[in-house]
Design a protein around this motif. Structure first.
Motif, short mmCIF file in Angstrom:
data_model
loop_
_atom_site.label_atom_id
_atom_site.label_comp_id
_atom_site.label_asym_id
_atom_site.label_seq_id
_atom_site.Cartn_x
_atom_site.Cartn_y
_atom_site.Cartn_z
N ARG A 18 0.85 -1.19 0.00
CA ARG A 18 0.00 0.00 0.00
C ARG A 18 0.89 1.24 0.00
NH1 ARG A 18 -2.58 0.43 5.42
NH2 ARG A 18 -0.71 1.67 5.85
N ILE A 19 0.49 2.25 -0.79
CA ILE A 19 1.27 3.50 -0.83
C ILE A 19 0.65 4.49 0.15
CG2 ILE A 19 1.98 5.45 -2.27
CD1 ILE A 19 2.03 3.49 -4.64
N ASP A 20 1.45 4.94 1.11
CA ASP A 20 0.93 5.86 2.13
C ASP A 20 1.26 7.32 1.85
OD1 ASP A 20 1.76 3.29 4.39
OD2 ASP A 20 -0.28 3.96 3.95
N LEU A 21 2.37 7.57 1.17
CA LEU A 21 2.80 8.95 0.94
C LEU A 21 3.54 9.03 -0.40
CD1 LEU A 21 3.37 11.88 2.06
CD2 LEU A 21 5.45 10.94 3.08
N VAL A 22 3.23 10.05 -1.17
CA VAL A 22 3.96 10.28 -2.43
C VAL A 22 4.71 11.60 -2.31
CG1 VAL A 22 3.79 10.54 -4.93
CG2 VAL A 22 2.14 9.09 -3.73
N VAL A 23 6.04 11.53 -2.46
CA VAL A 23 6.85 12.74 -2.39
C VAL A 23 7.37 13.05 -3.80
CG1 VAL A 23 8.89 13.83 -1.39
CG2 VAL A 23 7.59 12.16 -0.05
N PHE A 24 6.95 14.16 -4.34
CA PHE A 24 7.42 14.55 -5.66
C PHE A 24 8.65 15.43 -5.51
CE2 PHE A 24 4.30 12.94 -8.53
CZ PHE A 24 3.12 12.86 -7.80
N MET A 25 9.76 15.00 -6.09
CA MET A 25 11.00 15.76 -5.94
C MET A 25 11.23 16.66 -7.15
SD MET A 25 13.35 12.91 -4.10
CE MET A 25 14.74 13.99 -3.95
N ILE A 26 11.46 17.92 -6.86
CA ILE A 26 11.73 18.90 -7.91
C ILE A 26 13.11 19.48 -7.67
CG2 ILE A 26 10.99 21.11 -8.94
CD1 ILE A 26 8.17 20.51 -7.82
N THR A 98 15.74 16.42 6.75
CA THR A 98 14.63 16.28 5.80
C THR A 98 14.11 14.86 5.80
OG1 THR A 98 15.65 17.98 4.43
CG2 THR A 98 13.91 16.67 3.42
N ALA A 99 15.04 13.89 5.83
CA ALA A 99 14.63 12.49 5.84
C ALA A 99 13.80 12.18 7.09
CB ALA A 99 15.85 11.58 5.78
N GLN A 100 14.23 12.74 8.22
CA GLN A 100 13.48 12.51 9.46
C GLN A 100 12.09 13.12 9.38
OE1 GLN A 100 16.27 14.27 12.17
NE2 GLN A 100 17.26 12.32 12.64
N ARG A 101 12.03 14.30 8.78
CA ARG A 101 10.73 14.98 8.61
C ARG A 101 9.79 14.13 7.76
NH1 ARG A 101 10.79 21.18 6.55
NH2 ARG A 101 8.63 21.55 7.09
N LEU A 102 10.33 13.60 6.65
CA LEU A 102 9.50 12.80 5.76
C LEU A 102 9.04 11.53 6.47
CD1 LEU A 102 11.41 13.21 2.37
CD2 LEU A 102 9.19 14.16 2.98
N LEU A 103 9.91 10.96 7.27
CA LEU A 103 9.55 9.74 8.00
C LEU A 103 8.41 10.00 8.98
CD1 LEU A 103 12.76 7.76 8.95
CD2 LEU A 103 10.73 6.92 7.77
N ARG A 104 8.49 11.17 9.65
CA ARG A 104 7.41 11.53 10.59
C ARG A 104 6.09 11.66 9.86
NH1 ARG A 104 11.15 14.60 13.49
NH2 ARG A 104 10.68 16.50 12.32
N HIS A 112 0.15 5.28 11.91
CA HIS A 112 0.88 4.75 13.07
C HIS A 112 0.81 5.65 14.28
CE1 HIS A 112 3.68 1.90 10.61
NE2 HIS A 112 2.39 1.75 10.32
N ILE A 113 0.40 6.91 14.07
CA ILE A 113 0.32 7.84 15.20
C ILE A 113 -1.15 8.01 15.58
CG2 ILE A 113 1.00 10.12 16.06
CD1 ILE A 113 3.42 8.71 15.02
N PRO A 114 -1.52 7.53 16.76
CA PRO A 114 -2.95 7.62 17.11
C PRO A 114 -3.39 9.06 17.29
CG PRO A 114 -1.62 6.79 18.95
CD PRO A 114 -0.70 6.89 17.79
N GLY A 115 -4.56 9.36 16.79
CA GLY A 115 -5.13 10.70 16.97
C GLY A 115 -4.75 11.69 15.89
N VAL A 116 -3.76 11.34 15.06
CA VAL A 116 -3.36 12.26 13.98
C VAL A 116 -3.43 11.52 12.65
CG1 VAL A 116 -1.58 13.87 13.22
CG2 VAL A 116 -1.68 13.20 15.61
N SER A 117 -4.11 12.12 11.68
CA SER A 117 -4.17 11.48 10.37
C SER A 117 -3.62 12.42 9.30
CB SER A 117 -5.61 11.11 10.02
OG SER A 117 -6.28 12.28 9.57
#
Lengths: 131, 289
Positions: A18-26, A98-104, A112-117
Motif C-alpha cells: 500500500r502506498i501511504d505517501l507520495v513525495v514529488f522531488m523537484i 529532511t529524511a526525518q521529517r519525511l519519516l514523521r 501509526h500515530i494515534p489521533g493524527v491522520s
C-alpha cells in the motif's frame, strides 16, 4: 520506493505494498524535473491529495543555478493542496533532517500515530492561506 | 531624458565586462574626483611597493583617471555613471604622451529607484559595477573603494532563469543589420567528463517565435519566457532526444548582447544599451537586498 516518473509499471501492481505517501522531488536546477512532476501528477488518484502528497524542492543551497521560478512551485503546492518542503541534498545535516521529517509524515499517513491522520496536513495548510 | 551620445558610450560596446553588485557608497562627493584619482593612484603604487606586484618585469607607473558620465543612466533619479581608468606609462619610454590603457571599470545605475529611494543621506547608489582588465587591478580598485566608501563588492552571478529572460528579450529585438545567430550553451551535470551543448538558432526564426509568443509589445511575462524556452527545448528534443531543460543554461548570445552565468556580459548594440543596463541594474539590486 523510488520512481523516475509516474505511472508505475502495471506488471508489478500485485506485488506492491500500500502506498501511504507520495513525495514529488523537484530539482531547482532542472526545469525538466518540474515538467516531469507536473505530468506525473495526473496519474495520482484524487484521494492522495488529502495529505498524502508533498513536494520536495531540492538544490535550494544554490539559488544562482536556479532554473525554476519559485512562484511556479508555490502555485503548484496551492493547486494540489499539498505542502512544499525545501532542502539541500548536498548538505548532510539538512539531508538527515529532511529524511526525518519525511519519516514523521509517513508514520502519520500510515496511521501509526494515534489521533493524527494525513488530513491534519490539509487543515494546517488551509489555516495559513486564510491569514 | 538625455539620449545617449554614441561616441561617449562607445567604450561600453564589444568588451567583455565582469559584473559586480556594489552596496551604496558612503561619503562620496562628485566634486572630489581628482582627489580620489590621486589617492587611488597612490594606493596602487603603495601596494605594488609592498610586493603585491601586479606585473613582473617592465616597471610601470599606473595613472588613474576618474570621470562622470551623465549619459549613462536611466532617469534623473539615477546617479551619473562613474568611470575609473587605469593606464600605464613605461618608465623606460621617453615619450610623455604614451599612455596605454590597462584596466577600466565603471559604476552605474539605470532605473535603480528601488534601491535609491530607501537610502539615507550621504549615500550614493551605484549598484552595478563592470570591470574589464586584469583581475588583480579589479581587486586593488575594489579594495580602495571598499575602504574609502565603506561599501561591499560581490560578483554578480546570473541564474539560468535570468539568462532565459535575457535570451527571450534580446532575440525579440528588431535590428537593422543582419543579426548573428542566437546561441544557447548548456552544461550537462553529473557526468565524469564535463559536456557542453551549444544550440544555435537562426536569428529570424528566434525572432519569429518570440513574436508569436509575446502578447503585449513592450511587456514580457514569465509565462511568455517559459513558452519561448519550452518551444526551443521541444524542438531540440525532437531532433536529438535530449532534454535540455534538465541541463544548466550557462551562456546566451544574441546580436544585442551575450551573457554568461559567471556574471560576464558583452553588449554589442548601442540602441539596446539602456535596456540591457536596466536589467543588469535590477539583478545587482536584488543581489544586494
Amino acid at each position: 520506493h523510488l520512481a523516475a516518473s509516474l505511472p508505475l509499471p502495471s506488471e508489478r501492481d500485485h506485488l506492491r505494498p500500500r502506498i501511504d505517501l507520495v513525495v514529488f522531488m523537484i530539482d531547482i536546477k532542472s526545469k525538466y524535473s518540474l515538467k516531469n512532476v507536473e505530468t506525473s501528477l495526473a496519474y495520482v488518484d484524487a484521494s492522495f491529495f488529502l495529505g498524502k502528497v508533498c513536494f520536495l524542492v531540492t538544490g535550494v543551497g544554490r539559488m544562482n543555478a536556479c532554473s525554476i521560478e519559485m512562484n511556479a512551485i508555490r502555485k503548484l503546492g496551492e493547486a494540489y493542496c499539498s505542502p512544499v518542503l525545501f532542502c539541500e541534498l548536498e548538505l548532510e545535516g539538512i539531508r538527515v533532517t529532511t529524511a526525518q521529517r519525511l519519516l514523521r509524515m509517513l508514520r502519520i499517513c500510515a496511521g501509526h500515530i494515534p489521533g493524527v491522520s494525513a488530513l491534519s496536513f490539509v487543515s494546517l495548510m488551509r489555516s495559513s492561506h486564510d491569514d | 531624458q538625455e539620449k545617449a551620445d554614441p561616441q561617449k558610450t562607445a567604450f561600453v560596446l564589444r568588451k567583455a565586462w565582469t559584473l559586480y553588485s556594489v552596496t551604496p557608497l558612503h561619503g562620496f562627493r562628485r566634486a572630489r574626483l581628482r582627489d580620489y584619482a590621486r589617492l587611488l593612484g597612490a594606493f596602487i603604487a603603495a601596494e605594488k611597493q609592498k610586493g603585491l606586484a601586479v606585473e613582473v618585469g617592465v616597471e610601470l607607473d599606473i595613472k588613474v583617471a576618474l570621470s562622470s558620465h551623465a549619459e549613462l543612466r536611466g532617469s534623473e533619479l539615477d546617479q551619473a555613471a562613474l568611470l575609473v581608468q587605469l593606464s600605464s606609462r613605461s618608465r623606460a619610454s621617453s615619450r610623455s604622451s604614451e599612455d596605454k590603457p590597462v584596466w577600466s571599470g565603471w559604476f552605474c545605475s539605470v532605473f535603480g529607484d528601488d534601491l535609491s529611494e530607501n537610502v539615507p543621506e550621504h549615500f550614493t547608489c551605484l549598484p552595478l559595477f563592470l570591470s574589464h582588465g586584469a583581475e588583480s587591478y579589479t581587486s586593488l580598485v575594489g579594495s580602495w573603494f571598499q575602504k574609502t566608501f565603506d561599501c561591499c563588492f560581490r560578483r554578480l552571478a546570473i541564474s539560468p532563469l535570468n539568462l532565459s529572460w535575457m535570451v527571450a528579450m534580446w532575440a525579440g529585438c528588431k535590428l537593422d543589420r543582419a543579426p548573428s545567430a542566437v546561441e544557447l550553451v548548456f552544461s550537462v551535470p553529473r557526468l565524469s567528463q564535463p559536456l557542453d551543448i551549444s544550440y544555435a538558432i537562426h536569428p529570424e526564426d528566434a525572432k519569429a517565435l518570440w513574436d508569436t509568443v509575446q502578447k503585449t509589445p513592450g511587456e514580457i511575462t514569465q509565462e511568455e519566457v517559459d513558452v519561448f524556452m519550452d518551444c526551443l527545448y521541444a524542438h531540440f528534443h525532437r531532433h536529438f532526444k535530449i532534454h535540455l531543460s534538465a541541463a544548466k543554461l550557462v551562456k546566451v548570445s544574441t546580436a544585442v548582447a551575450s551573457a554568461h552565468c559567471d556574471g560576464i556580459v558583452k553588449i554589442l548594440h548601442s540602441e539596446y544599451l539602456p535596456g540591457v543596463l536596466m536589467l543588469l541594474t535590477e539583478l545587482a539590486i536584488s543581489q544586494i537586498q
